[in-house]
Write a protein that holds these residues in place. Structure first.
Motif, PDB file in Angstrom:
ATOM      1  N   PRO A 195      -1.251  -2.851   2.483  1.00 33.94           N
ATOM      2  CA  PRO A 195      -0.252  -2.783   1.725  1.00 33.94           C
ATOM      3  C   PRO A 195       0.950  -3.672   2.090  1.00 33.94           C
ATOM      4  O   PRO A 195       1.068  -4.005   3.170  1.00 33.94           O
ATOM      5  CB  PRO A 195       0.172  -1.455   1.597  1.00 33.94           C
ATOM      6  CG  PRO A 195      -0.627  -0.533   2.572  1.00 33.94           C
ATOM      7  CD  PRO A 195      -1.409  -1.554   3.129  1.00 33.94           C
ATOM      8  N   GLY A 196       2.036  -4.088   1.260  1.00 35.79           N
ATOM      9  CA  GLY A 196       3.116  -4.488   1.623  1.00 35.79           C
ATOM     10  C   GLY A 196       4.148  -3.381   1.553  1.00 35.79           C
ATOM     11  O   GLY A 196       3.692  -2.197   1.932  1.00 35.79           O
ATOM     12  N   PRO A 211      14.475  -7.170  -1.921  1.00 35.31           N
ATOM     13  CA  PRO A 211      14.305  -6.960  -3.429  1.00 35.31           C
ATOM     14  C   PRO A 211      13.352  -5.669  -3.954  1.00 35.31           C
ATOM     15  O   PRO A 211      12.381  -5.782  -3.384  1.00 35.31           O
ATOM     16  CB  PRO A 211      14.023  -8.245  -3.933  1.00 35.31           C
ATOM     17  CG  PRO A 211      14.095  -9.198  -2.711  1.00 35.31           C
ATOM     18  CD  PRO A 211      14.278  -8.295  -1.439  1.00 35.31           C
ATOM     19  N   ARG A 212      13.740  -5.183  -4.933  1.00 36.55           N
ATOM     20  CA  ARG A 212      12.925  -4.097  -5.442  1.00 36.55           C
ATOM     21  C   ARG A 212      11.494  -4.528  -5.896  1.00 36.55           C
ATOM     22  O   ARG A 212      10.578  -3.894  -5.682  1.00 36.55           O
ATOM     23  CB  ARG A 212      13.477  -3.452  -6.743  1.00 36.55           C
ATOM     24  CG  ARG A 212      14.563  -2.472  -6.573  1.00 36.55           C
ATOM     25  CD  ARG A 212      15.413  -1.966  -7.813  1.00 36.55           C
ATOM     26  NE  ARG A 212      14.393  -1.141  -8.638  1.00 36.55           N
ATOM     27  CZ  ARG A 212      14.564  -0.511  -9.542  1.00 36.55           C
ATOM     28  NH1 ARG A 212      15.937  -0.542  -9.921  1.00 36.55           N
ATOM     29  NH2 ARG A 212      13.858   0.126 -10.171  1.00 36.55           N
ATOM     30  N   ILE A 213      11.404  -5.852  -6.239  1.00 37.12           N
ATOM     31  CA  ILE A 213       9.936  -6.345  -6.654  1.00 37.12           C
ATOM     32  C   ILE A 213       8.951  -6.256  -5.658  1.00 37.12           C
ATOM     33  O   ILE A 213       7.884  -6.148  -5.675  1.00 37.12           O
ATOM     34  CB  ILE A 213      10.161  -7.934  -7.102  1.00 37.12           C
ATOM     35  CG1 ILE A 213       8.975  -8.110  -7.869  1.00 37.12           C
ATOM     36  CG2 ILE A 213      10.555  -8.801  -6.083  1.00 37.12           C
ATOM     37  CD1 ILE A 213       9.076  -9.326  -8.817  1.00 37.12           C
ATOM     38  N   LEU A 214       9.703  -6.273  -4.309  1.00 41.38           N
ATOM     39  CA  LEU A 214       8.632  -6.302  -3.181  1.00 41.38           C
ATOM     40  C   LEU A 214       8.045  -4.845  -2.863  1.00 41.38           C
ATOM     41  O   LEU A 214       7.137  -4.807  -2.183  1.00 41.38           O
ATOM     42  CB  LEU A 214       9.598  -6.851  -2.057  1.00 41.38           C
ATOM     43  CG  LEU A 214       9.979  -8.132  -1.939  1.00 41.38           C
ATOM     44  CD1 LEU A 214      10.750  -8.600  -0.404  1.00 41.38           C
ATOM     45  CD2 LEU A 214       8.776  -9.108  -2.068  1.00 41.38           C
ATOM     46  N   TRP A 215       8.551  -3.927  -3.433  1.00 47.32           N
ATOM     47  CA  TRP A 215       8.212  -2.536  -3.195  1.00 47.32           C
ATOM     48  C   TRP A 215       7.183  -2.013  -4.070  1.00 47.32           C
ATOM     49  O   TRP A 215       7.078  -2.276  -5.223  1.00 47.32           O
ATOM     50  CB  TRP A 215       9.532  -1.622  -3.172  1.00 47.32           C
ATOM     51  CG  TRP A 215      10.349  -1.922  -1.982  1.00 47.32           C
ATOM     52  CD1 TRP A 215      11.441  -2.699  -2.188  1.00 47.32           C
ATOM     53  CD2 TRP A 215      10.287  -1.379  -0.726  1.00 47.32           C
ATOM     54  NE1 TRP A 215      12.104  -2.909  -0.773  1.00 47.32           N
ATOM     55  CE2 TRP A 215      11.312  -1.838   0.147  1.00 47.32           C
ATOM     56  CE3 TRP A 215       9.470  -0.384   0.090  1.00 47.32           C
ATOM     57  CZ2 TRP A 215      11.599  -1.830   1.363  1.00 47.32           C
ATOM     58  CZ3 TRP A 215       9.523  -0.142   1.243  1.00 47.32           C
ATOM     59  CH2 TRP A 215      10.695  -0.937   2.041  1.00 47.32           C
ATOM     60  N   GLN A 216       6.327  -1.046  -3.385  1.00 49.15           N
ATOM     61  CA  GLN A 216       5.250  -0.111  -4.095  1.00 49.15           C
ATOM     62  C   GLN A 216       5.520   1.211  -3.870  1.00 49.15           C
ATOM     63  O   GLN A 216       5.849   1.612  -3.024  1.00 49.15           O
ATOM     64  CB  GLN A 216       3.752  -0.664  -3.953  1.00 49.15           C
ATOM     65  CG  GLN A 216       3.440  -2.153  -4.677  1.00 49.15           C
ATOM     66  CD  GLN A 216       1.935  -2.052  -4.580  1.00 49.15           C
ATOM     67  OE1 GLN A 216       1.368  -2.045  -3.613  1.00 49.15           O
ATOM     68  NE2 GLN A 216       1.136  -2.113  -5.589  1.00 49.15           N
ATOM     69  N   PRO A 235       3.721   4.788  -2.943  1.00 47.86           N
ATOM     70  CA  PRO A 235       2.433   5.027  -2.095  1.00 47.86           C
ATOM     71  C   PRO A 235       1.289   5.305  -3.074  1.00 47.86           C
ATOM     72  O   PRO A 235       0.043   5.103  -3.044  1.00 47.86           O
ATOM     73  CB  PRO A 235       2.508   6.070  -1.270  1.00 47.86           C
ATOM     74  CG  PRO A 235       3.991   6.632  -1.827  1.00 47.86           C
ATOM     75  CD  PRO A 235       4.658   5.553  -2.507  1.00 47.86           C
ATOM     76  N   GLU A 236       1.518   5.921  -4.235  1.00 48.64           N
ATOM     77  CA  GLU A 236       0.589   6.303  -5.324  1.00 48.64           C
ATOM     78  C   GLU A 236      -0.183   5.070  -5.947  1.00 48.64           C
ATOM     79  O   GLU A 236      -1.507   5.061  -6.252  1.00 48.64           O
ATOM     80  CB  GLU A 236       1.033   7.174  -6.663  1.00 48.64           C
ATOM     81  CG  GLU A 236       1.455   8.526  -6.142  1.00 48.64           C
ATOM     82  CD  GLU A 236       2.905   8.353  -5.700  1.00 48.64           C
ATOM     83  OE1 GLU A 236       3.477   7.628  -5.542  1.00 48.64           O
ATOM     84  OE2 GLU A 236       3.400   9.728  -5.159  1.00 48.64           O
ATOM     85  N   ALA A 237       0.536   4.138  -5.901  1.00 47.50           N
ATOM     86  CA  ALA A 237       0.103   2.602  -6.586  1.00 47.50           C
ATOM     87  C   ALA A 237      -0.927   2.069  -5.512  1.00 47.50           C
ATOM     88  O   ALA A 237      -2.109   1.589  -5.837  1.00 47.50           O
ATOM     89  CB  ALA A 237       0.892   1.727  -7.065  1.00 47.50           C
ATOM     90  N   VAL A 238      -0.420   2.315  -4.216  1.00 45.66           N
ATOM     91  CA  VAL A 238      -1.276   1.518  -3.296  1.00 45.66           C
ATOM     92  C   VAL A 238      -2.536   2.405  -2.990  1.00 45.66           C
ATOM     93  O   VAL A 238      -3.618   1.930  -3.052  1.00 45.66           O
ATOM     94  CB  VAL A 238      -0.294   1.756  -1.940  1.00 45.66           C
ATOM     95  CG1 VAL A 238      -1.272   1.464  -0.825  1.00 45.66           C
ATOM     96  CG2 VAL A 238       0.811   0.868  -1.761  1.00 45.66           C
ATOM     97  N   VAL A 239      -2.541   3.733  -3.113  1.00 47.47           N
ATOM     98  CA  VAL A 239      -3.746   4.594  -2.765  1.00 47.47           C
ATOM     99  C   VAL A 239      -4.718   4.340  -3.754  1.00 47.47           C
ATOM    100  O   VAL A 239      -5.899   4.276  -3.700  1.00 47.47           O
ATOM    101  CB  VAL A 239      -3.233   6.020  -2.590  1.00 47.47           C
ATOM    102  CG1 VAL A 239      -4.610   6.904  -2.617  1.00 47.47           C
ATOM    103  CG2 VAL A 239      -2.692   6.228  -1.194  1.00 47.47           C
ATOM    104  N   GLY A 250      -1.147  -4.667  -5.305  1.00 48.83           N
ATOM    105  CA  GLY A 250      -0.063  -5.376  -5.887  1.00 48.83           C
ATOM    106  C   GLY A 250      -0.169  -6.780  -6.188  1.00 48.83           C
ATOM    107  O   GLY A 250      -0.475  -7.325  -5.135  1.00 48.83           O
ATOM    108  N   LEU A 251       0.431  -7.262  -7.380  1.00 47.87           N
ATOM    109  CA  LEU A 251       0.302  -8.579  -7.452  1.00 47.87           C
ATOM    110  C   LEU A 251       1.190  -9.572  -6.504  1.00 47.87           C
ATOM    111  O   LEU A 251       0.886 -10.635  -6.061  1.00 47.87           O
ATOM    112  CB  LEU A 251       0.892  -9.032  -9.112  1.00 47.87           C
ATOM    113  CG  LEU A 251       0.832 -10.402  -9.515  1.00 47.87           C
ATOM    114  CD1 LEU A 251      -0.624 -10.780  -9.454  1.00 47.87           C
ATOM    115  CD2 LEU A 251       1.403 -10.592 -10.955  1.00 47.87           C
ATOM    116  N   VAL A 252       2.435  -9.035  -6.364  1.00 46.71           N
ATOM    117  CA  VAL A 252       3.326  -9.595  -5.464  1.00 46.71           C
ATOM    118  C   VAL A 252       2.736  -9.653  -4.052  1.00 46.71           C
ATOM    119  O   VAL A 252       2.838 -10.864  -3.414  1.00 46.71           O
ATOM    120  CB  VAL A 252       4.669  -8.908  -5.190  1.00 46.71           C
ATOM    121  CG1 VAL A 252       5.809  -9.527  -4.129  1.00 46.71           C
ATOM    122  CG2 VAL A 252       5.344  -9.058  -6.569  1.00 46.71           C
ATOM    123  N   ASN A 253       2.089  -8.725  -3.592  1.00 46.00           N
ATOM    124  CA  ASN A 253       1.579  -8.629  -2.143  1.00 46.00           C
ATOM    125  C   ASN A 253       0.180  -9.584  -2.126  1.00 46.00           C
ATOM    126  O   ASN A 253       0.180 -10.489  -1.277  1.00 46.00           O
ATOM    127  CB  ASN A 253       0.957  -7.457  -1.743  1.00 46.00           C
ATOM    128  CG  ASN A 253       2.233  -6.483  -1.751  1.00 46.00           C
ATOM    129  OD1 ASN A 253       3.382  -6.811  -1.028  1.00 46.00           O
ATOM    130  ND2 ASN A 253       1.929  -5.068  -1.847  1.00 46.00           N
TER     131      ASN A 253
END
Ligand code: NAP
Length: 265
Positions: A185-186, A206-211, A213-217, A234-237
């Motif tokens: 994850p990022g 920036p908020r765009i960098l954050w995920q 935990p539910e999305a990561v898992v 996540g696309l950004v990561n």
């Protein structure tokens, strides 16, 4: 009736580990939850038991910086008659102070927690998985494993090790029905930066960098289901990982020196 599969999750008292617990419980898994904060684990076990009938949610308190912990966890699992089918090697943290200013015991604890204990737990569960010809191991790495070296921190090196060893184990174990996935994850909204003491700096990113935990898992478990050895959620990561990986050494060094928002003096 067949016995439900059992997942051992380290670092289940918060963040990504607790999210994995809820995700796997919803998919019918029994759980062995491990961390130091037993009250948190017991609350989580009670929550899951109230939502899912007839499943076992066991709690085991362990400090994974203690070299005796991995064996003690597995002894407990054996005593409870739990075969570990899924291992979520998740417990972790990042130090913040400069290497030279950090007591050796603290650094040794980080290595024990995220390198030795993680590797030993895998070594302990694999024989049973091989016997049953089915197993899944998720090792929490980080997008930092693809990043330039971070000045003075062990974290980037440790997570690079996790990324590397996970792929090697996956190659070795796939023929035995065991899949190993490095989840990378990022920035994820957990207690990680509170523990690290970098919450203020993290909040300025920036908020765009954050995920969440539910999305990561969810993306991580999907990758496990599909037998993928590496998952960058996540696309950004994903873009960051691809962009950072082929940096020439000198450029990587320069980027590590200038871009790390948590750099210590
Ligand atoms: N959040 C992020 O931005 C991010 C990004 C990339 C990778 N990761 C990785 O994801 C994993 C989970 O982190 P998180 O974000 O969910 O952080 P978190 O919310 O702080 O959770 C960390 C978990 O690790 C456990 N833990 C820490 N030290 C331990 C020890 N000595 N013995 C046993 N358990 C210990 C904690 O439990 P107790 O304190 O109760 O022991 C807690 O359950 C870590 O490996 C981290 O490196 C996180």
């Amino acid at each position: 009736m067949t016995t439900p599969r059992t997942a051992l999750i380290t670092g289940a008292s918060a963040g990504i580990g607790a999210t994995f617990a809820r995700h796997l419980a919803a998919r019918g898994y029994q759980l062995l939850l491990v961390a130091r904060r037993t009250d948190r684990l017991q609350e989580l076990a009670a929550e899951l038991a109230s939502q899912h009938d007839g499943r076992r949610y066991e709690v085991f308190a362990a400090d994974l910086t203690d070299p005796a912990a991995p064996k003690a966890i597995m002894d407990y699992a054996d005593a409870q008659g739990l075969d570990i089918d899924v291992l979520i090697n998740n417990a972790g943290l990042s130090g913040k102070t400069a290497f030279a200013d950090t007591p050796w015991d603290t650094l040794a604890g980080e290595i024990q927690l995220m390198v030795t204990a993680q590797t030993e737990l895998a070594h302990l569960v694999i024989p049973g998985m091989k016997e049953r010809r089915w197993g899944r191991i998720v090792n929490l790495s980080s997008v930092a494993a693809f990043a330039p070296p971070a000045a003075s921190l062990l974290y980037t090196g440790i997570k690079s090790y996790v990324l590397n060893i996970s792929q090697a184990l996956d190659m070795e174990l796939k023929p035995h029905g065991i899949h190993v996935t490095a989840l990378c994850p990022g920035f994820t909204r957990t207690e990680f930066h509170d523990v690290m003491g970098t919450r203020d700096k993290a909040n300025r990113l920036p908020r765009i960098l954050w995920q969440q935990p539910e999305a990561v898992v969810a993306e991580g478990w999907n990758a496990v289901q599909n037998g993928k050895p590496v998952c960058v959620p996540g696309l950004v990561n994903k873009i960051s990982a691809v962009a950072m990986k082929p940096l020439p050494v000198r450029l990587g060094y320069l980027a590590g020196r200038t871009l790390n928002p948590f750099k210590n003096s």
